[in-house]
Design an enzyme around this catalytic site. Sequence first.
Site, short mmCIF file in Angstrom:
data_model
loop_
_atom_site.label_atom_id
_atom_site.label_comp_id
_atom_site.label_asym_id
_atom_site.label_seq_id
_atom_site.Cartn_x
_atom_site.Cartn_y
_atom_site.Cartn_z
N ASP B 52 -21.11 22.33 -16.77
CA ASP B 52 -22.35 21.73 -16.96
C ASP B 52 -23.08 21.97 -15.42
O ASP B 52 -22.34 22.13 -14.38
CB ASP B 52 -22.47 20.53 -17.22
CG ASP B 52 -22.54 20.49 -18.53
OD1 ASP B 52 -23.08 21.41 -19.47
OD2 ASP B 52 -22.10 19.62 -19.32
N TYR B 110 -8.93 18.39 -16.62
CA TYR B 110 -10.21 18.24 -15.98
C TYR B 110 -9.71 16.89 -15.28
O TYR B 110 -9.22 16.08 -15.44
CB TYR B 110 -11.53 17.76 -17.00
CG TYR B 110 -12.39 18.94 -17.43
CD1 TYR B 110 -13.30 19.61 -16.88
CD2 TYR B 110 -11.95 19.60 -18.64
CE1 TYR B 110 -14.24 20.54 -17.15
CE2 TYR B 110 -12.66 20.56 -19.33
CZ TYR B 110 -13.86 20.98 -18.49
OH TYR B 110 -14.62 22.14 -18.84
#
Lengths: 243, 243
Positions: B52, B110
Site C-alpha cells: 500500500d 512483515y
Amino acid sequence: MKRILLKISYDGTEYHGWQTQPNSVTVQQVLQDGLQKVIKERPNVTGCSRTDSGVHAREFYCHFDCPDNIPNKAFLMGLNSVLPDDIAVTACETVENDFHARYNAKGKNYIYRMYFGVRDPFLSRYALYLENKPDIVRMNEYCTTLLGKHDFIGFSSSGRTVEDTVRTITYCEVKSVDNTIEFSVSANGFLYNMVRILAGTALEVGRGRLALDCANTIFETGDRSKAGPTLAPNGLFLNKVYY
Amino acid sequence: MKRILLKISYDGTEYHGWQTQPNSVTVQQVLQDGLQKVIKERPNVTGCSRTDSGVHAREFYCHFDCPDNIPNKAFLMGLNSVLPDDIAVTACETVENDFHARYNAKGKNYIYRMYFGVRDPFLSRYALYLENKPDIVRMNEYCTTLLGKHDFIGFSSSGRTVEDTVRTITYCEVKSVDNTIEFSVSANGFLYNMVRILAGTALEVGRGRLALDCANTIFETGDRSKAGPTLAPNGLFLNKVYY
C-alpha cells in the site's frame, strides 16, 4: 522574560539548512512557525550553528527569550505536537539570560556516514553510497595528521568569509561496522564545508588517490584544489555540541 | 526470451504503493521507467504483492521477460544507476519461464515497527511513535492466539474483495530492543490491511484496552469493529518473501 535552551534533532533532507532564507523552507523558520502556534509569540531563535542544505542534526541547540509564565513543557510536548515528523524537540531547559547557543559552544562533533556494497534505500538517505570499501587503515592514518591547531583554509569553500581560518581538531577517527563507515571529527569550530571536504579527502586517501600525508601539503599551501571533493550533504550529521 | 527475477528494496514514503495507478507515482512505474532507460524496452513487471501507499519493503520480488541477449548485470548495475535513491535492486537472476513472483510465493514475513519515549526524527519515518511503552508480555500473549489457520475477515479492511479470507499464520512475535518495538508476522498470505490491523490490535492489547483473547472473539464474529485500529503505513515493512 526567561531564556530557553532547546535541544532538537532533525532530518535535514527537506530543508535548506538551519538559517531562515527568503523563498526556501529552513529548520529555523519551521521551528519559529511552531512556536507561534504554541505560545502565540514568534521569538527570534538563535541556533548553535548554521547547518547547510540537506545536512542532518542528531543534536542541535538553540535559544530564545519568552515570558516567564509560559511553562517549559509547552516547548517539549506542545512544540512536538505541531512540528513535522522530521524535526523533534528532545529537551528543554531555562538557562542564564546571557547564555548563547552559538558563542557558548566550546566545540562540536560531526559525523560523515558512508556505506558500501549492496545498495540500501534505508541507508541512502543518511549515508553516501560507495561501490567499494576504501582502506580504513589508510583513512585513520590521514585522520591523525589532522589533529591539533592548523589553518584549515585549504579545507574550506569560499562561500562564506571569516577572517580567522585557524581551528583546533581534538578528535578524528574513522570507524567501520558491517557495511557502514563513519568519519567522526571534533573541533572548537568548523569553516564552511570543512567537514565535507575533510571527509572527501579521507575517502580519496582510502581509495589510494591521495597521499597519506596530503593534509600537510594542504595546510602549508592553503590550496583547496589539493584536497578531496566536498561530499554530498546527506551523509553529514551534527552529532554533539559541547558547552 | 528469458524470465528475470529481481530482488528489490524500497523506502515507500514517497510512493502510492507498488501497483501502477493513474495520476500517482508507484514503485512499479518507476521501475518500468528505469528499465526503459536501461534496456530500451518496457516489459510489464509483475510484483510478489501489492504494497500500500507509504509501506516499505526490505525485500520485494518481481519478474519480467526480456530478450536473451541482454546481460543480467544491466538489471543490477544499470538499473541502480538510473533509479532514485529510495529504490534499489539488490539481486537479479534468470528463472524458469513459468516462475511467477506472486503465485510461487509460499509465504511472507512483515514487520510493523514502533518506538516510544523521546521523539527521534530518524525513526519517525520508519516507525510509529508511541508516547509510552506498551506491555510487551501482553502483546506476545495475544500473538500466540493468532497462530494457525483462521478466518481473518475481522482483521481486514473492506477495500479489496477476495473470496477466501482464511489464512495460516506460522509465526507471530513482538520484540523490543532499546526504545523500538517490532511486531513480526509470517503467513501464507495476507488480506487487505491485515498486518496493520493485527499490529494495531496488538498495540491495544499492550495498552490494556483490549483483552488478551480478543482475537478469538474477532475470529468467531468476523467483526472488524472489535479489532484495533489500522496503524499508519510508515511503520510497515515487507521483510521476507518465501519461495
